[in-house]
Write a protein that holds these residues in place. Structure first.
Motif, mmCIF file in Angstrom:
data_model
loop_
_atom_site.group_PDB
_atom_site.id
_atom_site.type_symbol
_atom_site.label_atom_id
_atom_site.label_comp_id
_atom_site.label_asym_id
_atom_site.label_seq_id
_atom_site.Cartn_x
_atom_site.Cartn_y
_atom_site.Cartn_z
ATOM 1 N N ASP A 248 29.811 36.417 47.283
ATOM 2 C CA ASP A 248 29.236 36.290 45.943
ATOM 3 C C ASP A 248 29.761 37.388 45.026
ATOM 4 N N LYS A 249 29.970 38.583 45.565
ATOM 5 C CA LYS A 249 30.548 39.667 44.763
ATOM 6 C C LYS A 249 32.017 39.379 44.444
ATOM 7 N N SER A 250 32.736 38.802 45.409
ATOM 8 C CA SER A 250 34.132 38.429 45.156
ATOM 9 C C SER A 250 34.211 37.396 44.038
ATOM 10 N N ALA A 251 33.265 36.456 44.010
ATOM 11 C CA ALA A 251 33.244 35.463 42.940
ATOM 12 C C ALA A 251 33.035 36.126 41.584
ATOM 13 N N GLY A 252 32.270 37.200 41.553
ATOM 14 C CA GLY A 252 32.109 37.960 40.318
ATOM 15 C C GLY A 252 33.411 38.602 39.878
ATOM 16 N N GLN A 253 34.205 39.078 40.836
ATOM 17 C CA GLN A 253 35.521 39.623 40.507
ATOM 18 C C GLN A 253 36.428 38.537 39.936
ATOM 19 N N LEU A 254 36.361 37.344 40.528
ATOM 20 C CA LEU A 254 37.154 36.233 40.006
ATOM 21 C C LEU A 254 36.734 35.901 38.577
ATOM 22 N N ALA A 255 35.435 35.897 38.301
ATOM 23 C CA ALA A 255 34.948 35.598 36.951
ATOM 24 C C ALA A 255 35.527 36.576 35.937
ATOM 25 N N THR A 256 35.519 37.863 36.284
ATOM 26 C CA THR A 256 36.081 38.877 35.398
ATOM 27 C C THR A 256 37.573 38.651 35.182
ATOM 28 N N PHE A 257 38.275 38.313 36.258
ATOM 29 C CA PHE A 257 39.722 38.115 36.179
ATOM 30 C C PHE A 257 40.080 36.900 35.322
ATOM 31 N N VAL A 258 39.365 35.799 35.512
ATOM 32 C CA VAL A 258 39.634 34.606 34.717
ATOM 33 C C VAL A 258 39.414 34.894 33.241
ATOM 34 N N ASP A 259 38.357 35.623 32.917
ATOM 35 C CA ASP A 259 38.116 35.997 31.514
ATOM 36 C C ASP A 259 39.297 36.777 30.955
ATOM 37 N N GLN A 260 39.838 37.709 31.723
ATOM 38 C CA GLN A 260 40.976 38.506 31.262
ATOM 39 C C GLN A 260 42.207 37.636 31.029
ATOM 40 N N VAL A 261 42.433 36.692 31.936
ATOM 41 C CA VAL A 261 43.580 35.792 31.793
ATOM 42 C C VAL A 261 43.419 34.917 30.554
ATOM 43 N N LEU A 262 42.231 34.413 30.329
ATOM 44 C CA LEU A 262 42.014 33.559 29.165
ATOM 45 C C LEU A 262 42.189 34.333 27.865
ATOM 46 N N VAL A 263 41.720 35.564 27.834
ATOM 47 C CA VAL A 263 41.917 36.400 26.640
ATOM 48 C C VAL A 263 43.402 36.652 26.412
ATOM 49 N N ALA A 264 44.128 36.985 27.471
ATOM 50 C CA ALA A 264 45.551 37.312 27.337
ATOM 51 C C ALA A 264 46.374 36.104 26.904
ATOM 52 N N THR A 265 46.038 34.929 27.415
ATOM 53 C CA THR A 265 46.851 33.748 27.132
ATOM 54 C C THR A 265 46.358 32.949 25.930
ATOM 55 N N GLY A 266 45.123 33.167 25.528
ATOM 56 C CA GLY A 266 44.555 32.401 24.424
ATOM 57 C C GLY A 266 44.140 30.995 24.813
#
Length: 297
Positions: free
Chosen positions: A113-131
């Motif tokens: 469940d904590k790893s899934a939280g890391q994935l959530a943070t990472f996906v947000d960063q990718v979406l911000v970077a790529t638009g």
């Protein structure tokens, strides 16, 4: 690229469980405190992926996030698939998750469940970077199962278009039933829970797996593809990998190429037949038949 040989299944499974228990004993570390995922992997050699200046094209409008398996990492798991997708015009990213204190390189061992939280943070960063408004996620083994927690409980369904799992342990695993031997090894199960919760969480019937699958396998709005091999010696029985629900496509590799002998590791790390199915799942409008000769590029 087909791995044409494989070890006998039962001895290999015994070695898998033995290695698992030895690794647990060797790590003997406290329960992990997950660290936030960052784009740090962009500084590692990656043959063109983790490029945060990449902008998705009209042909491939969503970035692809790759999620490694247990004992994997953001580079080694994807040395073949990431360039395969980059060469097809995708913006591709991978993260490290589930780190344990004092255990380098081998990830995916912390609480899922904590790893899934890391994935959530990472996906947000990718979406911000790529638009891009949404991403597509491709995962191997635990990395094909863990994102389902993100989709169901952490708001990921609004940010993910497609979830593609290569040999995912969506309903846990019995390791060919060998996990049933744990009660015969005093302290082994406690060691799993105390020191490598990411392993304990994956055992069929664990509290994590029970919560993950309560209320159904899928969530609305996400397209799911599961690609499995009948020779899987880690996620067993292999059919437990398949999902039930709308917008699901379950694929058995040997139905596409009967002579493909890929097992659990090979299907996620080197198998171009499986990768052709990944490409089809990412772009179903331009999908082409997957056969034993689908290995070009």
């Amino acid at each position: 690229m087909l791995p044409w040989t494989r070890a006998p299944r039962t001895p290999r499974a015994r070695r898998t469980l033995a290695a698992l228990l030895l690794a647990v004993a060797a790590f003997a570390a406290p329960t992990a405190t997950a660290t936030a995922a960052t784009p740090a992997a962009a500084t590692a050699p990656s043959r063109g992926w983790n490029d945060y200046s990449c902008k998705p094209s009209a042909a491939h409008p969503r970035p692809v996030v790759l999620v490694h398996g247990t004992f994997g990492n953001s580079i080694d798991n994807w040395l073949v698939l990431a360039p395969y997708l980059v060469n097809r015009g995708y913006c591709v990213y991978s993260l490290d998750y589930g780190q344990l204190p004092g255990v380098p390189v081998f990830n995916g061992l912390g609480p899922i469940d904590k790893s899934a939280g890391q994935l959530a943070t990472f996906v947000d960063q990718v979406l911000v970077a790529t638009g891009a408004p949404k991403a597509d996620v491709v995962g191997h083994s635990q990395g094909g199962m863990m994102p389902n927690y993100y989709l169901k409980f952490l708001g990921g369904a609004a940010k993910v278009n497609a979830m593609i799992g290569l040999a995912p342990d969506n309903h846990g695993t019995t390791l060919l039933g060998l996990t049933k031997l744990l009660p015969y090894f005093p302290g082994a199960e406690d060691l799993l829970n105390a020191n490598t919760p990411g392993l304990a969480d994956q055992v069929a019937g664990s509290p994590f797996i029970t919560k993950l699958n309560a209320g159904g396998d899928t969530v609305p709005g996400v397209r799911y593809t599961v690609i499995a091999t009948r020779y899987d010696e880690v996620v067993t029985p292999y059919r437990t990998q398949f999902l039930d629900g709308p917008n699901v496509r379950n694929v058995l590799l040997q139905d596409l190429c009967p002579v493909d002998l890929s097992e659990h590791v090979a299907i996620g790390t080197v198998d171009r037949i499986a990768y052709h199915e990944v490409a089809n799942a990412l772009d179903p409008a331009h999908a082409t038949p997957t056969t034993c000769t689908s290995v070009v590029g």
